[in-house]
Scaffold this active site. Structure first.
Site, mmCIF file in Angstrom:
data_model
loop_
_atom_site.group_PDB
_atom_site.id
_atom_site.type_symbol
_atom_site.label_atom_id
_atom_site.label_comp_id
_atom_site.label_asym_id
_atom_site.label_seq_id
_atom_site.Cartn_x
_atom_site.Cartn_y
_atom_site.Cartn_z
ATOM 1 N N ASP A 32 -7.615 2.991 3.564
ATOM 2 C CA ASP A 32 -6.411 2.189 3.734
ATOM 3 C C ASP A 32 -6.732 0.979 4.601
ATOM 4 O OD1 ASP A 32 -3.077 2.914 3.548
ATOM 5 O OD2 ASP A 32 -3.724 1.339 4.929
ATOM 6 N N ASN A 89 4.624 8.477 -0.461
ATOM 7 C CA ASN A 89 5.890 7.781 -0.224
ATOM 8 C C ASN A 89 6.470 7.373 -1.571
ATOM 9 O OD1 ASN A 89 5.746 7.871 2.632
ATOM 10 N ND2 ASN A 89 4.323 6.156 2.631
ATOM 11 N N GLY A 95 9.473 4.105 2.480
ATOM 12 C CA GLY A 95 8.489 3.136 2.947
ATOM 13 C C GLY A 95 7.425 2.792 1.919
ATOM 14 N N HIS A 102 0.235 6.656 -5.095
ATOM 15 C CA HIS A 102 -0.958 6.910 -4.275
ATOM 16 C C HIS A 102 -0.683 8.041 -3.303
ATOM 17 C CE1 HIS A 102 1.465 3.635 -2.539
ATOM 18 N NE2 HIS A 102 1.168 4.141 -1.356
HETATM 19 P P1 DGP Z 1 2.869 2.885 0.975
HETATM 20 O O1 DGP Z 1 3.610 2.317 2.154
HETATM 21 O O2 DGP Z 1 3.002 4.374 0.879
HETATM 22 O O3 DGP Z 1 3.208 2.163 -0.309
HETATM 23 O O4 DGP Z 1 1.352 2.608 1.291
HETATM 24 C C1 DGP Z 1 0.637 1.504 0.853
HETATM 25 C C2 DGP Z 1 -0.633 1.471 1.649
HETATM 26 O O5 DGP Z 1 -1.539 0.622 0.978
HETATM 27 C C3 DGP Z 1 -0.471 0.918 3.052
HETATM 28 O O6 DGP Z 1 -0.822 1.938 3.990
HETATM 29 C C4 DGP Z 1 -1.451 -0.227 3.141
HETATM 30 C C5 DGP Z 1 -2.326 -0.041 1.926
HETATM 31 N N1 DGP Z 1 -2.761 -1.271 1.305
HETATM 32 C C6 DGP Z 1 -1.968 -2.275 0.847
HETATM 33 N N2 DGP Z 1 -2.717 -3.240 0.312
HETATM 34 C C7 DGP Z 1 -4.006 -2.823 0.404
HETATM 35 C C8 DGP Z 1 -5.244 -3.396 0.003
HETATM 36 O O7 DGP Z 1 -5.328 -4.491 -0.559
HETATM 37 N N3 DGP Z 1 -6.361 -2.676 0.266
HETATM 38 C C9 DGP Z 1 -6.308 -1.456 0.880
HETATM 39 N N4 DGP Z 1 -7.471 -0.837 1.094
HETATM 40 N N5 DGP Z 1 -5.160 -0.880 1.262
HETATM 41 C C10 DGP Z 1 -4.022 -1.572 1.030
#
Ligand code: DGP
Length: 116
Positions: A32, A89, A95, A102
């Site tokens: 993340d 989520n 959120g 995912h």
């Molecule tokens: P959610 O809030 O459950 O939709 O989580 C989305 C997650 O995705 C958040 O913790 C940040 C992560 N995230 C968003 N954009 C990117 C990205 O471009 N690369 C990575 N590695 N993570 C990302």
């Protein structure tokens, strides 16, 4: 249907970089970008499914596979004994910010309950 603007579809396609830690024919796991614990990985399907609510009967095996990959990622990170948390989520109130389903895998610190 995959949107052209789905950032996780772009990670699957290799169009934008991610720190990948596992991949197979159906799933990809990567770190993340905004970690909330020492281990914070995301497990996603290669197939675009917008959210858990959008997953259909045909996706049942895929969802099970994502959870098994999550367990593998946690085990590989050394959390099989101490424990870890998986989170999906779903929707704005939970959120969800990226609408490509995912599984968060969080570990490496004590996690409180209830979550915020
Ligand atoms: P959610 O809030 O459950 O939709 O989580 C989305 C997650 O995705 C958040 O913790 C940040 C992560 N995230 C968003 N954009 C990117 C990205 O471009 N690369 C990575 N590695 N993570 C990302």
């Amino acid at each position: 249907m995959a949107g052209d603007n789905c950032i996780f579809c772009k990670i699957v396609a290799g169009e934008i970089p991610a720190a990948k830690i596992y991949e197979d024919g159906r799933a990809v796991a990567f770190r993340d970008i905004n970690p909330q614990a020492p281990t914070h990985a995301l497990v996603i399907p290669r197939k675009h499914v917008a959210s858990l609510s959008e997953a259909g009967e045909a996706d049942e095996a895929l969802l099970g596979h994502l959870l098994r990959v999550a367990a593998r990622v946690a085990r590989d990170a050394g959390h099989a004994e101490g424990g870890y948390r998986t989170v999906i989520n779903n929707g704005p109130d939970a959120g969800q910010t990226v609408f490509h389903v995912h599984v968060h895998v969080l570990g490496g610190r004590a996690l409180t309950w209830p979550p915020g």
